[in-house]
Design an enzyme around this catalytic site. Structure first.
Site, short mmCIF file in Angstrom:
data_model
loop_
_atom_site.label_atom_id
_atom_site.label_comp_id
_atom_site.label_asym_id
_atom_site.label_seq_id
_atom_site.Cartn_x
_atom_site.Cartn_y
_atom_site.Cartn_z
N ASP A 42 0.83 -1.21 0.00
CA ASP A 42 0.00 0.00 0.00
C ASP A 42 0.87 1.26 0.00
OD1 ASP A 42 -2.39 1.37 0.00
OD2 ASP A 42 -2.63 1.29 2.18
N HIS A 97 2.10 3.55 -8.98
CA HIS A 97 1.97 2.10 -9.20
C HIS A 97 3.15 1.57 -10.01
CE1 HIS A 97 -1.85 2.07 -7.29
NE2 HIS A 97 -2.50 2.73 -8.24
N LEU A 127 11.41 -20.38 -4.52
CA LEU A 127 10.35 -19.54 -3.94
C LEU A 127 9.05 -19.68 -4.72
CD1 LEU A 127 9.61 -16.94 -2.13
CD2 LEU A 127 10.18 -15.63 -4.19
#
Ligand code: FPP
Length: 229
Positions: free
Chosen positions: A13, A30, A124
């Site tokens: 955020d 963004h 991962l």
């Protein structure tokens, strides 16, 4: 580091506020946020974290202005096209959670390609939450269970029908940008997660900040409702 979390979930955020403070558009924020993803993915792989779940787009984010939604979808598409090579050569398994059926065919195709290309990797697991909402996920899980004809259901039945089936629950939930809420993210799965809210905006969240949070996590005492002697 002594105690590395197996699964870290991040609410990325603060992109909009980061951009506003710099006098730029939210979309610019963004873009900057998207560039941070590679650094944190790389660092997570190097540290031996098993699963990294990133909240990229929620079921509620469709309420944002059309051009912002479009930009977010384009950024995700761009990320997939650009990063797949890197992800694959670094042994990363790419997955998503959330309802991807409503996404554009281009984006769905790119997601399917990334998932199938990396499915046999062993490093991962990068799990991107896109068109994800926990209430929607739980509702879909319950409907799946009904379809299977189960009458008496266990916690395991619910876990097995969530988008996160077969993944360990997050040990640590990080939220950047300083807000104290969980925003419909992994509500079932974070039952015993440690929470870390940092005021740092996602575009400023670098490897050092990440490692400091992991140091702090390693000092926490997790009791899962019990007592530690
Ligand atoms: C929240 O910031 C962030 C989002 C809704 C989108 C997160 C997306 C990215 C980081 C980029 C794309 C992701 C990938 C995986 C390539 P906000 O806009 O709510 O910030 P604000 O609270 O400051 O307004």
């Amino acid at each position: 580091m002594s105690d590395i979390p197996k699964h870290i979930a991040i609410i990325m955020d603060g992109n909009g506020r980061w951009a506003k403070e710099k006098g730029c558009s939210r979309i610019h924020g963004h873009k900057a946020g998207s560039s941070r993803v590679r650094e944190i993915v790389k660092c997570s792989g190097e540290l031996g974290i098993k699963v990294l779940t990133l909240y990229a787009f929620s079921t509620e984010n469709w309420k944002r202005p059309k051009d912002e939604v479009k930009a977010l979808m384009e950024l995700f598409l761009h990320y997939l096209k650009n990063e797949i090579k890197y992800l694959h050569s670094n042994n990363v398994v790419f997955r998503t959670i959330g309802d991807i059926e409503v996404l554009s065919s281009d984006l769905k195709k790119e997601i399917e390609n990334a998932v199938s290309k990396t499915k046999n990797n062993t490093g991962l697991i990068l799990n991107i939450a896109v068109n994800y909402g926990s209430r929607s996920e739980i509702t879909r899980a319950v409907n799946n269970i009904i379809k299977k004809g189960l009458i008496h259901i266990t916690e395991k039945d619910i876990c097995d029908n969530l988008d996160t089936a077969n993944l360990p629950d997050p040990d640590l939930l990080i939220r950047t940008g300083g807000e104290f809420r969980v925003s419909n993210f992994l509500l079932w799965q974070i039952a015993y997660a440690e929470l870390k809210i940092t005021p740092i905006y996602w575009p400023d969240f670098d490897e050092n900040v990440f490692k400091n949070i992991l140091e702090e996590y390693s000092l926490r005492e997790r009791r899962f409702g019990g007592v530690n002697e």
